[in-house]
Design a protein around this motif. Structure first.
Motif, PDB file in Angstrom:
ATOM      1  N   PHE A   1       0.839  -1.204   0.000  1.00  0.00           N
ATOM      2  CA  PHE A   1       0.000   0.000   0.000  1.00  0.00           C
ATOM      3  C   PHE A   1       0.869   1.247   0.000  1.00  0.00           C
ATOM      4  N   TRP A   2       1.929   1.261   0.822  1.00  0.00           N
ATOM      5  CA  TRP A   2       2.765   2.451   0.952  1.00  0.00           C
ATOM      6  C   TRP A   2       3.567   2.727  -0.310  1.00  0.00           C
ATOM      7  N   HIS A   3       3.965   1.692  -1.036  1.00  0.00           N
ATOM      8  CA  HIS A   3       4.619   1.924  -2.328  1.00  0.00           C
ATOM      9  C   HIS A   3       3.711   2.778  -3.219  1.00  0.00           C
ATOM     10  N   LYS A   4       2.452   2.382  -3.301  1.00  0.00           N
ATOM     11  CA  LYS A   4       1.513   3.105  -4.158  1.00  0.00           C
ATOM     12  C   LYS A   4       1.234   4.504  -3.632  1.00  0.00           C
ATOM     13  N   ARG A   5       1.092   4.628  -2.316  1.00  0.00           N
ATOM     14  CA  ARG A   5       0.793   5.943  -1.737  1.00  0.00           C
ATOM     15  C   ARG A   5       1.961   6.914  -1.926  1.00  0.00           C
ATOM     16  N   LEU A   6       3.168   6.447  -1.712  1.00  0.00           N
ATOM     17  CA  LEU A   6       4.325   7.318  -1.880  1.00  0.00           C
ATOM     18  C   LEU A   6       4.502   7.713  -3.344  1.00  0.00           C
ATOM     19  N   ASP A   7       4.193   6.802  -4.257  1.00  0.00           N
ATOM     20  CA  ASP A   7       4.192   7.166  -5.683  1.00  0.00           C
ATOM     21  C   ASP A   7       3.169   8.264  -5.956  1.00  0.00           C
ATOM     22  N   GLU A   8       1.992   8.117  -5.372  1.00  0.00           N
ATOM     23  CA  GLU A   8       0.923   9.099  -5.564  1.00  0.00           C
ATOM     24  C   GLU A   8       1.356  10.494  -5.110  1.00  0.00           C
ATOM     25  N   PHE A   9       2.091  10.557  -4.006  1.00  0.00           N
ATOM     26  CA  PHE A   9       2.541  11.849  -3.489  1.00  0.00           C
ATOM     27  C   PHE A   9       3.922  12.237  -4.009  1.00  0.00           C
ATOM     28  N   GLU A  10       4.439  11.447  -4.955  1.00  0.00           N
ATOM     29  CA  GLU A  10       5.727  11.719  -5.595  1.00  0.00           C
ATOM     30  C   GLU A  10       6.867  11.800  -4.576  1.00  0.00           C
ATOM     31  N   VAL A  11       6.839  10.867  -3.630  1.00  0.00           N
ATOM     32  CA  VAL A  11       7.911  10.741  -2.643  1.00  0.00           C
ATOM     33  C   VAL A  11       8.822   9.600  -3.094  1.00  0.00           C
ATOM     34  N   PHE A  12      10.064   9.920  -3.430  1.00  0.00           N
ATOM     35  CA  PHE A  12      11.002   8.897  -3.885  1.00  0.00           C
ATOM     36  C   PHE A  12      11.268   7.905  -2.758  1.00  0.00           C
ATOM     37  N   HIS A  13      11.291   6.616  -3.093  1.00  0.00           N
ATOM     38  CA  HIS A  13      11.480   5.589  -2.077  1.00  0.00           C
ATOM     39  C   HIS A  13      12.070   4.333  -2.693  1.00  0.00           C
ATOM     40  N   SER A  14      12.604   3.472  -1.832  1.00  0.00           N
ATOM     41  CA  SER A  14      13.213   2.224  -2.283  1.00  0.00           C
ATOM     42  C   SER A  14      12.155   1.151  -2.474  1.00  0.00           C
ATOM     43  N   ILE A  15      12.565   0.075  -3.149  1.00  0.00           N
ATOM     44  CA  ILE A  15      11.681  -1.068  -3.369  1.00  0.00           C
ATOM     45  C   ILE A  15      12.453  -2.353  -3.067  1.00  0.00           C
ATOM     46  N   GLY A  16      11.819  -3.274  -2.313  1.00  0.00           N
ATOM     47  CA  GLY A  16      12.371  -4.612  -2.143  1.00  0.00           C
ATOM     48  C   GLY A  16      13.540  -4.736  -1.187  1.00  0.00           C
ATOM     49  N   GLU A  17      13.707  -3.785  -0.279  1.00  0.00           N
ATOM     50  CA  GLU A  17      14.811  -3.883   0.676  1.00  0.00           C
ATOM     51  C   GLU A  17      14.416  -4.716   1.889  1.00  0.00           C
ATOM     52  N   LYS A  18      15.428  -5.280   2.541  1.00  0.00           N
ATOM     53  CA  LYS A  18      15.231  -5.969   3.810  1.00  0.00           C
ATOM     54  C   LYS A  18      16.238  -5.451   4.821  1.00  0.00           C
ATOM     55  N   GLN A  19      15.852  -5.527   6.098  1.00  0.00           N
ATOM     56  CA  GLN A  19      16.701  -5.057   7.182  1.00  0.00           C
ATOM     57  C   GLN A  19      16.480  -5.972   8.374  1.00  0.00           C
ATOM     58  N   PHE A  20      17.514  -6.688   8.771  1.00  0.00           N
ATOM     59  CA  PHE A  20      17.429  -7.652   9.860  1.00  0.00           C
ATOM     60  C   PHE A  20      16.287  -8.653   9.611  1.00  0.00           C
ATOM     61  N   GLY A  21      16.144  -9.065   8.352  1.00  0.00           N
ATOM     62  CA  GLY A  21      15.140 -10.057   7.960  1.00  0.00           C
ATOM     63  C   GLY A  21      13.751  -9.505   7.737  1.00  0.00           C
ATOM     64  N   ARG A  22      13.556  -8.219   7.920  1.00  0.00           N
ATOM     65  CA  ARG A  22      12.231  -7.607   7.757  1.00  0.00           C
ATOM     66  C   ARG A  22      12.197  -6.771   6.481  1.00  0.00           C
TER      67      ARG A  22
ATOM     68  N   LEU B   1      12.763   6.039   2.650  1.00  0.00           N
ATOM     69  CA  LEU B   1      12.367   7.311   2.055  1.00  0.00           C
ATOM     70  C   LEU B   1      12.956   8.451   2.852  1.00  0.00           C
ATOM     71  N   LYS B   2      12.750   9.678   2.387  1.00  0.00           N
ATOM     72  CA  LYS B   2      13.193  10.862   3.122  1.00  0.00           C
ATOM     73  C   LYS B   2      12.021  11.812   3.299  1.00  0.00           C
ATOM     74  N   ASP B   3      12.029  12.541   4.433  1.00  0.00           N
ATOM     75  CA  ASP B   3      10.961  13.512   4.672  1.00  0.00           C
ATOM     76  C   ASP B   3      11.329  14.855   4.031  1.00  0.00           C
ATOM     77  N   VAL B   4      10.553  15.892   4.316  1.00  0.00           N
ATOM     78  CA  VAL B   4      10.743  17.186   3.647  1.00  0.00           C
ATOM     79  C   VAL B   4      12.051  17.863   4.038  1.00  0.00           C
ATOM     80  N   ASP B   5      12.664  17.467   5.143  1.00  0.00           N
ATOM     81  CA  ASP B   5      13.955  18.028   5.557  1.00  0.00           C
ATOM     82  C   ASP B   5      15.124  17.126   5.194  1.00  0.00           C
ATOM     83  N   GLY B   6      14.837  15.973   4.583  1.00  0.00           N
ATOM     84  CA  GLY B   6      15.906  15.051   4.208  1.00  0.00           C
ATOM     85  C   GLY B   6      16.206  13.966   5.219  1.00  0.00           C
TER      86      GLY B   6
END
Length: 319
Positions: free
Chosen positions: A92-113, A118-123
């Motif tokens: 859901f968040w992939h689609k929502r961030l695309d809708e708001f034109e927020v650049f973000h990663s796809i398919g990452e894992k961190q400690f098995g999760r 992404l970055k907020d308006v201040d970076g």
């Protein structure tokens, strides 16, 4: 005596209005309290969280107008995580961030999760982390009036990342002084991160620590994390923590009444600012129906309300 998990995280923002729009309208958090910086009452201190700002869900921002953007450096809290219920929520968040034109990663894992980066308006770097297989500290409860469906909404704070020059120094503070346990490790971009957990563990009780001698030292800027706070059960345990930290030789703030919770601050050996904060009294002690629409002033500023409010840029809290 044991820390229960993450309590809140506090960050600098250059513009409260842009910050409010991003965290409420894009990420769907609730503006729980709208107050002012006690060191500069003409600027905001904003509190976001779940339905009632439960411990472990609060993200707070100090507004510093015209502040330069933060530069990633060693001896910083370098990233914040926010929990979502499961892997489907990340879809859901992939689609929502695309809708708001927020650049973000796809398919990452961190400690098995699974995560989204992404970055907020201040970076500021934010990780949305899936609780699909998480066990540990319970998540918060998003409010029903938010723009994100409850099945996918952010439920609280996830692991904080700390990047330091001398990892062994922070390791010693986390394990020997604060009682965290090493829960494992993972590699990211050829760098090893050690995972520490406290309390019931899981995403709501983790610190991820990395050694970054390759980074230079920089003063914090907008998007920089000022401090992270860990949960203490009550005042009785807080007093015991004050004794423990003082006896260990760390200069500290002593007991501070923050009205919504009671706190202790100290810097560990690499200069990272830690706070211990009680679960109570909590934001709900004076919670109004219209959450966040009223500027809540510390008692010492109440007589200056008209003057202070005249300097604050209104936030679009009705939309």
């Amino acid at each position: 005596m044991e820390l229960l998990g993450l309590h809140h995280i506090s960050i600098f923002t250059e513009n409260a209005r842009r910050n409010f729009d991003f965290y409420t309208k894009v990420l769907g958090l609730r503006l729980v309290k709208k107050s002012v910086n006690q060191d500069d009452p003409y600027t905001y201190h904003l509190y976001y969280g779940d339905e009632i700002g439960n411990p472990g869900t609060a993200v707070t921002f100090f507004e510093v107008p015209n502040m330069a953007k933060n530069r990633l450096g060693r001896n910083q809290i370098s990233a914040m995580s926010l929990r979502v219920p499961n892997d489907a929520a990340l879809d859901f968040w992939h689609k929502r961030l695309d809708e708001f034109e927020v650049f973000h990663s796809i398919g990452e894992k961190q400690f098995g999760r699974k995560i989204i980066r992404l970055k907020d308006v201040d970076g500021l770097t934010i990780h949305l982390v899936s609780d699909e297989e998480n066990n540990g500290v319970p998540a918060g409860h998003p409010f029903e009036g938010g723009p994100v469906p409850l099945d996918y909404a952010i439920t609280g704070l996830g692991p904080v990342r700390i990047s330091v020059l001398k990892k062994e120094k922070t390791d010693a503070v986390l394990t020997k002084l604060l009682g965290f346990k090493r829960a494992g490790a993972y590699e990211e971009n050829e760098k090893l991160l050690t995972v520490y957990q406290t309390g019931a563990g899981g995403t709501g009780a983790e610190v991820h620590l990395e050694s970054r001698p390759d980074l230079e030292s920089h003063n914090l800027g907008a998007g920089g994390i000022h401090h992270v706070a860990f949960r203490v059960k009550d005042d009785t345990e807080m007093l015991a923590w004050i004794d423990r930290i003082s006896d260990s030789g760390y200069a500290n703030s002593g007991y501070i009444d923050r009205y919504y919770f009671h706190s202790l601050y100290f810097r560990e050996a690499n200069g990272i600012l830690f706070e211990l904060a009680t679960d109570g009294p909590g934001f709900q002690t004076d919670f109004e129906v219209e959450h966040g629409t009223y500027v809540e002033l510390p008692p010492k500023f109440e007589s200056r309300r008209a003057e202070i409010e005249a300097h604050l840029t209104p936030l679009d809290t009705d939309k």
